[in-house]
Design a protein around this motif. Structure first.
Motif, PDB file in Angstrom:
ATOM      1  N   GLY A 156      27.886  13.657 -28.636  1.00 42.27           N
ATOM      2  CA  GLY A 156      27.291  12.677 -29.901  1.00 42.27           C
ATOM      3  C   GLY A 156      27.035  14.071 -30.941  1.00 42.27           C
ATOM      4  O   GLY A 156      27.300  15.023 -30.931  1.00 42.27           O
ATOM      5  N   VAL A 157      26.659  13.223 -31.952  1.00 49.01           N
ATOM      6  CA  VAL A 157      26.217  13.739 -33.297  1.00 49.01           C
ATOM      7  C   VAL A 157      24.835  13.384 -33.703  1.00 49.01           C
ATOM      8  O   VAL A 157      24.721  12.062 -33.446  1.00 49.01           O
ATOM      9  N   ALA A 158      24.066  14.563 -34.134  1.00 46.10           N
ATOM     10  CA  ALA A 158      22.658  13.995 -34.703  1.00 46.10           C
ATOM     11  C   ALA A 158      22.624  14.527 -36.298  1.00 46.10           C
ATOM     12  O   ALA A 158      22.975  15.661 -36.498  1.00 46.10           O
ATOM     13  N   GLY A 159      21.960  13.692 -37.273  1.00 44.06           N
ATOM     14  CA  GLY A 159      21.806  14.240 -38.400  1.00 44.06           C
ATOM     15  C   GLY A 159      22.922  13.780 -39.369  1.00 44.06           C
ATOM     16  O   GLY A 159      22.919  14.152 -40.465  1.00 44.06           O
ATOM     17  N   TRP A 160      24.079  13.261 -38.959  1.00 42.36           N
ATOM     18  CA  TRP A 160      25.104  12.771 -40.234  1.00 42.36           C
ATOM     19  C   TRP A 160      24.784  11.248 -40.370  1.00 42.36           C
ATOM     20  O   TRP A 160      24.443  10.551 -39.481  1.00 42.36           O
ATOM     21  N   ASP A 161      25.156  11.163 -41.862  1.00 39.33           N
ATOM     22  CA  ASP A 161      25.378   9.558 -42.175  1.00 39.33           C
ATOM     23  C   ASP A 161      26.773   9.123 -41.445  1.00 39.33           C
ATOM     24  O   ASP A 161      27.459   9.719 -40.975  1.00 39.33           O
ATOM     25  N   TRP A 162      26.760   7.546 -41.594  1.00 42.27           N
ATOM     26  CA  TRP A 162      28.026   7.174 -41.116  1.00 42.27           C
ATOM     27  C   TRP A 162      29.221   7.631 -41.849  1.00 42.27           C
ATOM     28  O   TRP A 162      30.308   7.673 -41.105  1.00 42.27           O
ATOM     29  N   GLU A 229      35.480  20.822 -20.200  1.00 38.86           N
ATOM     30  CA  GLU A 229      34.694  20.077 -21.302  1.00 38.86           C
ATOM     31  C   GLU A 229      33.151  20.154 -20.882  1.00 38.86           C
ATOM     32  O   GLU A 229      33.022  19.812 -19.741  1.00 38.86           O
ATOM     33  N   VAL A 230      32.411  20.149 -21.848  1.00 36.75           N
ATOM     34  CA  VAL A 230      30.936  20.024 -21.409  1.00 36.75           C
ATOM     35  C   VAL A 230      30.427  19.050 -22.523  1.00 36.75           C
ATOM     36  O   VAL A 230      30.410  19.594 -23.926  1.00 36.75           O
ATOM     37  N   PRO A 231      29.873  17.779 -22.411  1.00 34.56           N
ATOM     38  CA  PRO A 231      29.538  16.973 -23.394  1.00 34.56           C
ATOM     39  C   PRO A 231      28.290  17.671 -24.178  1.00 34.56           C
ATOM     40  O   PRO A 231      27.283  18.250 -23.395  1.00 34.56           O
ATOM     41  N   ILE A 232      28.416  17.749 -25.626  1.00 30.82           N
ATOM     42  CA  ILE A 232      26.740  18.289 -26.032  1.00 30.82           C
ATOM     43  C   ILE A 232      26.558  17.450 -27.312  1.00 30.82           C
ATOM     44  O   ILE A 232      27.658  16.439 -27.711  1.00 30.82           O
ATOM     45  N   VAL A 233      25.555  17.564 -27.781  1.00 28.03           N
ATOM     46  CA  VAL A 233      25.037  16.656 -29.067  1.00 28.03           C
ATOM     47  C   VAL A 233      25.120  17.729 -30.005  1.00 28.03           C
ATOM     48  O   VAL A 233      24.215  18.498 -30.135  1.00 28.03           O
ATOM     49  N   PHE A 234      25.833  17.628 -31.111  1.00 25.05           N
ATOM     50  CA  PHE A 234      26.044  18.462 -32.319  1.00 25.05           C
ATOM     51  C   PHE A 234      24.666  18.160 -33.078  1.00 25.05           C
ATOM     52  O   PHE A 234      24.735  16.909 -33.488  1.00 25.05           O
ATOM     53  N   VAL A 235      24.139  19.023 -33.609  1.00 28.46           N
ATOM     54  CA  VAL A 235      22.860  18.687 -34.576  1.00 28.46           C
ATOM     55  C   VAL A 235      23.246  19.168 -36.110  1.00 28.46           C
ATOM     56  O   VAL A 235      23.513  20.576 -36.098  1.00 28.46           O
ATOM     57  N   ASP A 236      23.207  18.561 -36.848  1.00 24.55           N
ATOM     58  CA  ASP A 236      23.425  19.091 -38.400  1.00 24.55           C
ATOM     59  C   ASP A 236      22.284  19.991 -38.563  1.00 24.55           C
ATOM     60  O   ASP A 236      21.325  20.103 -38.143  1.00 24.55           O
ATOM     61  N   ARG A 237      22.898  21.143 -39.334  1.00 26.16           N
ATOM     62  CA  ARG A 237      22.223  22.369 -39.575  1.00 26.16           C
ATOM     63  C   ARG A 237      20.814  21.892 -40.152  1.00 26.16           C
ATOM     64  O   ARG A 237      20.507  20.870 -41.090  1.00 26.16           O
ATOM     65  N   LEU A 238      19.668  22.635 -39.766  1.00 24.76           N
ATOM     66  CA  LEU A 238      18.605  22.714 -40.159  1.00 24.76           C
ATOM     67  C   LEU A 238      18.198  23.187 -41.551  1.00 24.76           C
ATOM     68  O   LEU A 238      17.474  22.783 -42.434  1.00 24.76           O
ATOM     69  N   TYR A 239      18.653  24.539 -41.676  1.00 24.75           N
ATOM     70  CA  TYR A 239      18.250  25.151 -43.058  1.00 24.75           C
ATOM     71  C   TYR A 239      19.673  25.650 -43.696  1.00 24.75           C
ATOM     72  O   TYR A 239      20.888  25.819 -43.048  1.00 24.75           O
ATOM     73  N   GLY A 240      19.772  25.596 -44.965  1.00 23.67           N
ATOM     74  CA  GLY A 240      21.077  25.898 -45.786  1.00 23.67           C
ATOM     75  C   GLY A 240      21.966  24.637 -46.030  1.00 23.67           C
ATOM     76  O   GLY A 240      21.621  23.656 -45.649  1.00 23.67           O
ATOM     77  N   GLU A 241      23.145  25.074 -46.262  1.00 21.77           N
ATOM     78  CA  GLU A 241      24.081  23.981 -46.821  1.00 21.77           C
ATOM     79  C   GLU A 241      25.222  24.066 -46.046  1.00 21.77           C
ATOM     80  O   GLU A 241      25.682  25.160 -45.598  1.00 21.77           O
ATOM     81  N   SER A 242      25.854  22.984 -45.604  1.00 21.39           N
ATOM     82  CA  SER A 242      27.174  23.155 -45.110  1.00 21.39           C
ATOM     83  C   SER A 242      28.385  23.652 -45.740  1.00 21.39           C
ATOM     84  O   SER A 242      28.480  23.702 -46.865  1.00 21.39           O
ATOM     85  N   LYS A 243      29.233  24.217 -44.932  1.00 24.20           N
ATOM     86  CA  LYS A 243      30.228  25.195 -45.631  1.00 24.20           C
ATOM     87  C   LYS A 243      31.565  24.386 -45.845  1.00 24.20           C
ATOM     88  O   LYS A 243      32.549  25.032 -45.921  1.00 24.20           O
ATOM     89  N   LEU A 244      31.381  23.264 -45.312  1.00 26.13           N
ATOM     90  CA  LEU A 244      32.794  22.473 -45.184  1.00 26.13           C
ATOM     91  C   LEU A 244      32.928  21.631 -46.690  1.00 26.13           C
ATOM     92  O   LEU A 244      32.069  20.840 -47.210  1.00 26.13           O
ATOM     93  N   GLY A 245      33.975  21.820 -47.241  1.00 24.98           N
ATOM     94  CA  GLY A 245      34.417  21.537 -48.463  1.00 24.98           C
ATOM     95  C   GLY A 245      35.624  20.773 -48.763  1.00 24.98           C
ATOM     96  O   GLY A 245      36.448  20.732 -47.790  1.00 24.98           O
ATOM     97  N   GLY A 246      35.979  20.113 -49.890  1.00 27.36           N
ATOM     98  CA  GLY A 246      37.429  19.484 -50.269  1.00 27.36           C
ATOM     99  C   GLY A 246      38.605  20.417 -49.677  1.00 27.36           C
ATOM    100  O   GLY A 246      39.431  19.757 -49.396  1.00 27.36           O
ATOM    101  N   ALA A 247      38.306  21.725 -49.917  1.00 28.48           N
ATOM    102  CA  ALA A 247      39.626  22.552 -49.556  1.00 28.48           C
ATOM    103  C   ALA A 247      39.812  22.764 -48.071  1.00 28.48           C
ATOM    104  O   ALA A 247      40.986  22.974 -47.624  1.00 28.48           O
ATOM    105  N   GLU A 248      38.691  22.770 -47.486  1.00 33.88           N
ATOM    106  CA  GLU A 248      38.843  22.773 -45.914  1.00 33.88           C
ATOM    107  C   GLU A 248      39.588  21.497 -45.614  1.00 33.88           C
ATOM    108  O   GLU A 248      40.098  21.552 -44.447  1.00 33.88           O
ATOM    109  N   ILE A 249      39.097  20.159 -45.913  1.00 38.44           N
ATOM    110  CA  ILE A 249      39.706  19.082 -45.651  1.00 38.44           C
ATOM    111  C   ILE A 249      41.130  18.967 -45.849  1.00 38.44           C
ATOM    112  O   ILE A 249      41.928  18.823 -45.000  1.00 38.44           O
TER     113      ILE A 249
END
Length: 265
Positions: A156-162, A229-249
């Protein structure tokens, strides 16, 4: 917060003594930690990795590959190295921001472990799963173990909007449809590799950035490597900003097309 984290690391290192990484032989596991502006997160992730491997009584090292972070991440890493020792914390900085794939190449050149763990330094990947990674690999002798967010038995994922959940899941499903890589999470970057397997894959992978992880699994299937595979819960970063942008998409979409034209399985 950084000072407190480093002081806590010093106390933990003193309490641990030799721990799992104190033997004279080279470590069994090498954890590659690429960093860029992770000053706040680094003390926390390092202390949790150390605790996880010490509790499992496994020998290890953490290779920090910092890309000239302007926030002083390397200075924090040097403090952690003094706290835990040079055998456990290995610093291999680079002169600039050169990309995730090349960071792994650089770290692998200096890693000494039989097994290589790659994970994010921003606390998105919790080190508590490391023990399960090791267990699953040993039980089934997998060449690669992937931490997956997209299995119903614990992922799963924690900390992301829909919206972000929808984009991530859609991008993953698109890759699964076109590439069929025998893995439920093609973009996750929490993985364990046999050293020789990672070396071979890195030698042929052409992509950079976020496409790098996807191509690694496609090439692994081409070579006939086994993937667990190992199921994990991905947690949005606590400090700083995400490095994913339009160019990466855009790069990700182009990467799917390029790999689809190359697959031969």
């Amino acid at each position: 917060a950084v000072a407190a984290g480093v002081h806590a690391a010093e106390a933990a290192a003193a309490a641990a003594g030799d721990g799992g990484g104190g033997d004279a032989d080279r470590p069994k596991f090498s954890v590659l930690l690429p960093t860029y502006n992770e000053r706040e997160n680094l003390p926390l992730i390092v202390s949790m990795i150390v605790a996880a491997f010490d509790e499992a009584r496994e020998s290890f090292e953490i290779v920090v590959i910092d890309d000239a972070s302007p926030d002083g991440t390397l200075d924090v890493a040097k403090q952690l190295q003094r706290a835990y020792g040079g055998e456990r914390i290995v610093l291999r900085p680079r002169p600039g921001k050169l990309g995730l794939g090349t960071a792994y190449v650089h770290g692998l050149q200096h890693a000494r472990g039989d097994y290589i763990v790659i994970m994010d330094a921003d606390l998105s990947h919790h080190p508590k799963y490391l023990r399960e990674f090791v267990r699953v690999q040993r039980e089934h002798q997998y060449d690669i173990v992937v931490g997956t967010r997209y299995r119903r038995d614990g992922g799963g994922v924690a900390g992301w909007d829909w919206k972000r959940r929808l984009v991530s899941s859609g991008a993953n499903q698109l890759a699964l449809f076109f590439l069929s890589p025998d893995c439920s999470d093609v973009t996750g970057s929490f993985r364990l590799y046999r050293r020789a397997v990672l070396q071979r894959l890195i030698s042929v992978v052409e992509s950079k950035g976020y496409v790098f992880q996807m191509e690694m699994l496609v090439r692994a299937k081409m070579f006939g490597y086994t993937v667990g595979e190992v199921p994990i819960v991905f947690v949005d970063r606590l400090y700083g900003e995400s490095k994913l942008g339009g160019a990466e998409i855009v790069q990700y979409a182009a990467g799917i097309v390029s790999l689809w034209l190359q697959i031969d399985y």
